[in-house]
Structure formats: C-alpha cells, structure tokens
Design an enzyme around this catalytic site. Structure first.
Site, PDB file in Angstrom:
ATOM      1  CB  SER A 144      -1.123  -6.534 -11.125  1.00 50.15           C
ATOM      2  OG  SER A 144      -2.029  -5.498  -9.941  1.00 50.15           O
ATOM      3  CE1 TYR A 157       3.297  -5.133  -7.491  1.00 56.11           C
ATOM      4  CE2 TYR A 157       1.621  -3.713  -8.305  1.00 56.11           C
ATOM      5  CZ  TYR A 157       1.838  -4.884  -8.392  1.00 56.11           C
ATOM      6  OH  TYR A 157       1.199  -6.050  -8.036  1.00 56.11           O
TER       7      TYR A 157
END
Length: 251
Positions: A144, A157
């Site tokens: 990501s 995250y």
C-alpha cells in the site's frame, strides 16, 4: 505453467475473500488461469468466492488458512503445493483496523501488525521456498502507498504495510536469479468493503484497476507496481516533504 506472456495457469490466493484478489483472479481466468486455490478462513464468504470463480470456468479449490496462526502455515501451504505446481501466489490478506480505537488499545493495534506483517512474513517465506523448490513462479504482494510515509490518520496500518513492503523487496532480491519473481503492488485508496464509509483520497481506484495493473506487471515482469501509476510521483514528493510541512497537509 506460465507462458511467454508471464501469466499463470495456476494461482494460489492467500486471503481468498479479498475483493482485490478476486478481481485479479477473474482477470487472470479470462486470460489463461485454469486452476485457482482460495486460501482463507473457512466459511460462507470463502465458499461464495469459490463458486463465483468456478462459474467462470476455472477449477477452484479452497484451503483453510489463518494469517494469525503462523504455526499452521507450513502445513496449509504444503497441502496446496503437494497437489501440483503453482505458477503464482497472490499474498492479499490484510486488515485496515480503526486508527482512532487501535491507538488506544494496544492489543487491537498488535493484531493489525500481526495480520499485515507477521502473518505475511511467515506465509511469504513458506510460499517463496515452495516456488523456489519447483523452480519457477511469481509471488505478488499487495502492499500500500500508506507504507511510504507515516500519516497521522493511519500510522498503525501504514507501519505494518511499510514492514511488509520492505520485507517483500528484500525477498525479491534474495530470490533474484532463482526463477522466482517477486512483485510488490502499491495501490492507493481502493474502493472496497474495507474502505466503505471512509473519505476518499485523490487518485482513488478500484479492485478492477488494481487487477489490470497486476496483469500488466506480470507481463512486464515488473518488481514494483503503483496503482494508479501517477501515485509514484505523488509519493516521491511527499516522501521528501519537510516534516513540519507534511504535518500540516490534509492527509
């Protein structure tokens, strides 16, 4: 086995209910993939995913897999590879968590890290060894752009994805020249159930767009894929922005 296009005949998805993974599987089935293993927690969602891909003409099988139980990964993946060669492993499991709650509850934060990073290290190493043993294959890792630089809004995250990204890059270097190809995919905001209700960021994308980028990356034998491609320039700029300025940006 993969042909000159670089596309697989057989696919193992770790995180078998992931919307991005399923979009990728659909696209690959439309090209030449004929055998798909969906590995995930047994249940109705995994069964529905298998039926949906089976309706497209693929031979779809399921395998029990839990990212939070690394002790079971060797046996779980071993059963799949024992059935025949796997041309591509797609490491697609992960959780977003809830930053506002998780930073106040260390156990919740640890679970995000264990799923996104610790579980991926375990499964990634086992899959890589199996691919190396058979002498060919691709390991595609869904990372990501959140891992590129810490953001106040999702640093738990993001830190787990940063670890995953670094691990996957290093693994790719370790496997260079062995016949095993490692590709890191870095999407930005993807419109899925996991992100439903969250404010969209610029350059938001879809599972289908990520799937298209994965196919192109496989054909090119890329090592890193950004989705959309413009994010590469954006993140390069943000990575070098002074910290005092970065803190004030609406990220």
């Amino acid at each position: 086995m993969k042909d000159a296009t670089g596309l697989p005949q057989s696919l193992l998805v770790l995180g078998g209910t992931s919307e991005i993974a399923l979009a990728t599987a659909r696209r690959l089935i439309a090209r030449r993939t004929r055998t798909v293993w969906l590995a995930g927690r047994p249940g109705p969602a995994l069964d529905r995913a298998a039926r949906s891909l089976g309706a497209l003409g693929a031979d779809v099988r399921t395998a029990a897999f839990d990212a939070l139980d690394p002790g079971s990964h060797e046996a779980a993946l071993g059963k799949v590879f024992a059935e025949g060669d796997i041309d591509m492993v797609l490491l697609a499991f992960g959780v977003l968590g809830d930053q506002a709650y998780d930073e106040r509850d260390p156990l919740r934060a640890v679970q995000v890290a264990q799923t996104n990073y610790t579980g991926a290290v375990s499964a990634g190493l086992i899959a890589a060894r199996a691919l190396q043993t058979q002498g060919h294959g691709s390991l595609v890792v869904l990372s990501s752009t959140a891992g590129e630089r810490a953001r106040r809004a999702d640093f738990i995250y993001g830190s787990s994805k940063a670890g995953l990204d670094t691990f996957a890059q290093g693994l790719g270097d370790a496997l260079y020249g062995t016949g095993v190809h490692v590709m890191v995919v870095r999407p930005g905001f993807v419109r899925t159930r996991m992100t439903s209700g969250l404010p969209e960021t610029p350059l938001a994308t879809t599972p289908e767009a990520v799937a298209t980028a994965v196919e192109l990356g496989l054909r090119r034998r890329s090592e890193t894929v950004w989705v959309p491609g413009a994010l590469r320039l954006v993140m390069t700029a943000l990575r070098h922005a002074p910290r005092a300025l970065y803190r004030r940006l609406p990220l």
